[in-house]
Design a protein around this motif. Sequence first.
Motif, PDB file in Angstrom:
ATOM      1  N   GLU A  31       0.832  -1.204   0.000  1.00  0.00           N
ATOM      2  CA  GLU A  31       0.000   0.000   0.000  1.00  0.00           C
ATOM      3  C   GLU A  31       0.863   1.248   0.000  1.00  0.00           C
ATOM      4  O   GLU A  31       0.592   2.202  -0.731  1.00  0.00           O
ATOM      5  CB  GLU A  31      -0.935   0.000   1.216  1.00  0.00           C
ATOM      6  N   LEU A  34       2.475   1.879  -3.426  1.00  0.00           N
ATOM      7  CA  LEU A  34       1.492   2.332  -4.401  1.00  0.00           C
ATOM      8  C   LEU A  34       1.111   3.790  -4.169  1.00  0.00           C
ATOM      9  O   LEU A  34       1.016   4.582  -5.114  1.00  0.00           O
ATOM     10  CB  LEU A  34       0.246   1.447  -4.346  1.00  0.00           C
ATOM     11  N   PHE A  76      -8.087   2.205  -1.650  1.00  0.00           N
ATOM     12  CA  PHE A  76      -8.049   0.738  -1.671  1.00  0.00           C
ATOM     13  C   PHE A  76      -9.456   0.203  -1.439  1.00  0.00           C
ATOM     14  O   PHE A  76     -10.142   0.629  -0.514  1.00  0.00           O
ATOM     15  CB  PHE A  76      -7.049   0.222  -0.635  1.00  0.00           C
ATOM     16  N   VAL A 105      -7.418   0.661  -6.013  1.00  0.00           N
ATOM     17  CA  VAL A 105      -6.688  -0.601  -5.971  1.00  0.00           C
ATOM     18  C   VAL A 105      -7.624  -1.674  -5.428  1.00  0.00           C
ATOM     19  O   VAL A 105      -8.257  -1.496  -4.392  1.00  0.00           O
ATOM     20  CB  VAL A 105      -5.442  -0.490  -5.080  1.00  0.00           C
ATOM     21  N   MET A 108      -5.925  -7.069  -4.254  1.00  0.00           N
ATOM     22  CA  MET A 108      -4.507  -6.990  -3.909  1.00  0.00           C
ATOM     23  C   MET A 108      -4.099  -8.216  -3.106  1.00  0.00           C
ATOM     24  O   MET A 108      -4.756  -8.605  -2.133  1.00  0.00           O
ATOM     25  CB  MET A 108      -4.249  -5.713  -3.109  1.00  0.00           C
ATOM     26  N   CYS A 113      -1.556  -6.767  -7.862  1.00  0.00           N
ATOM     27  CA  CYS A 113      -2.827  -6.092  -7.602  1.00  0.00           C
ATOM     28  C   CYS A 113      -3.461  -5.651  -8.914  1.00  0.00           C
ATOM     29  O   CYS A 113      -2.811  -5.614  -9.963  1.00  0.00           O
ATOM     30  CB  CYS A 113      -2.614  -4.880  -6.695  1.00  0.00           C
ATOM     31  N   SER A 114      -4.734  -5.317  -8.839  1.00  0.00           N
ATOM     32  CA  SER A 114      -5.450  -4.706  -9.958  1.00  0.00           C
ATOM     33  C   SER A 114      -5.765  -3.261  -9.588  1.00  0.00           C
ATOM     34  O   SER A 114      -6.050  -2.961  -8.423  1.00  0.00           O
ATOM     35  CB  SER A 114      -6.745  -5.459 -10.252  1.00  0.00           C
ATOM     36  N   ILE A 115      -5.704  -2.374 -10.562  1.00  0.00           N
ATOM     37  CA  ILE A 115      -5.994  -0.954 -10.316  1.00  0.00           C
ATOM     38  C   ILE A 115      -6.943  -0.450 -11.401  1.00  0.00           C
ATOM     39  O   ILE A 115      -6.743  -0.706 -12.590  1.00  0.00           O
ATOM     40  CB  ILE A 115      -4.723  -0.087 -10.325  1.00  0.00           C
TER      41      ILE A 115
END
Length: 406
Positions: A31, A34, A76, A105, A108, A113-115
Amino acid sequence: MRVAIETERQDIFDVGIVIAMRVHISGKVTEDSLRSAFEKAVKSHEILNTRIVIEDDGKAFYVKDEQDKTMNTISFEDSPWMDVIHREEKIRMRLEDGQYLKAFVYEMDGEGCSILFLMHHLGGDGKSMVYFIETFMRCLAGESVEYLEMQTIPAGDMSDDALKDKVGPLMLLPKHFNKKWLEDEKHKVFTFDDLDKAFNEYWADKSSVINEYVITPEMVSKILSRCKEWEIGFTAYITTSFLRRFGRKLEIGYAVDAREDGNRCMGNQATGISIKYAYNYDKPFMWNAKKVQKLMNNKLEDDGARNFVLYFMAIFDPTLEDAMNLQHAGAFNSKTSKRIGNILGYGKKCNDLSITNLTKLDIPDTYGNLKLDYFSFIPPVISYGRNIIGLSTLGDCTVMTVHRIK
């Protein structure tokens, strides 16, 4: 710093003008890493550190303040990406506070992770967002990044002689409606409060429908082989596929990159063309595809046709452009804005298809130990479009999306 908003003015009061991109990053991220990468990437792009001001005369500007703060955020999520879009599309970007970009985000885990990135079109076009993601990934990989000034397309010389060269006799249309608008509304200036009302009105009973289609590398190779043989582009092939399916004459709009110098700066640097065509079922697919490509080439190879929409829209009184969008959203009504809006496709008669093909993205898919192994581009459902198609390829990942309003 003050930069006039001219050729992109119609985007301010559009209630469906947010570009979406979603990616998957494989590799170890946290985290903190990012958040830090996002903040560094935002600071490196000038346009993301401005805000938009609408002045009392209706003119609008990008303004850069000295204060070092931003409304662009990363958060997130536990929700699926589609739920995030359905929630966020009803919440307008606070342009007056410098909010252009949000990142969410999700999914994760220790493997990556996917964003989901959401960006207002006034933060830039599709390529701008691609270049922001590149900057973000470089920051995430620990690389240093350069500062990039904003780039937009100014209207330039708006004298009668210049306009005749750029848009021809059609320049009389916006001039006529500007006069009618001033007579009817005495130069009504809208504010962001009006945009709030438009969002509430428009999205009260609507939501996005988004379909994603992953085109396998094998299928892409097969299509490209046909395109080479037939001397057409991938976009013409996809267009023809939709035309065959619809079975009637369609008006099709295309977003076109207007970066003549190939810069990688953020800012709205896109123009557009359109064609009309009905699939001829008495002829083979190849014949139809070649016809579509010829119609596209006639516009793309003509500087006047390719850039027409930029200069044509800049002739309109900016507050009339605002009114057309608010009329479309159901938050304003006047005879003038309704009539010109219908003529320009802001009413029921809009583009049947609008296609943006970002082609093979000119960014890496690998950054140190991190890799972008999925990339999807979802263009906005603009006020003058019905079915919005997005295409992009990164590495061997080709994704087509279809975005419409239910």
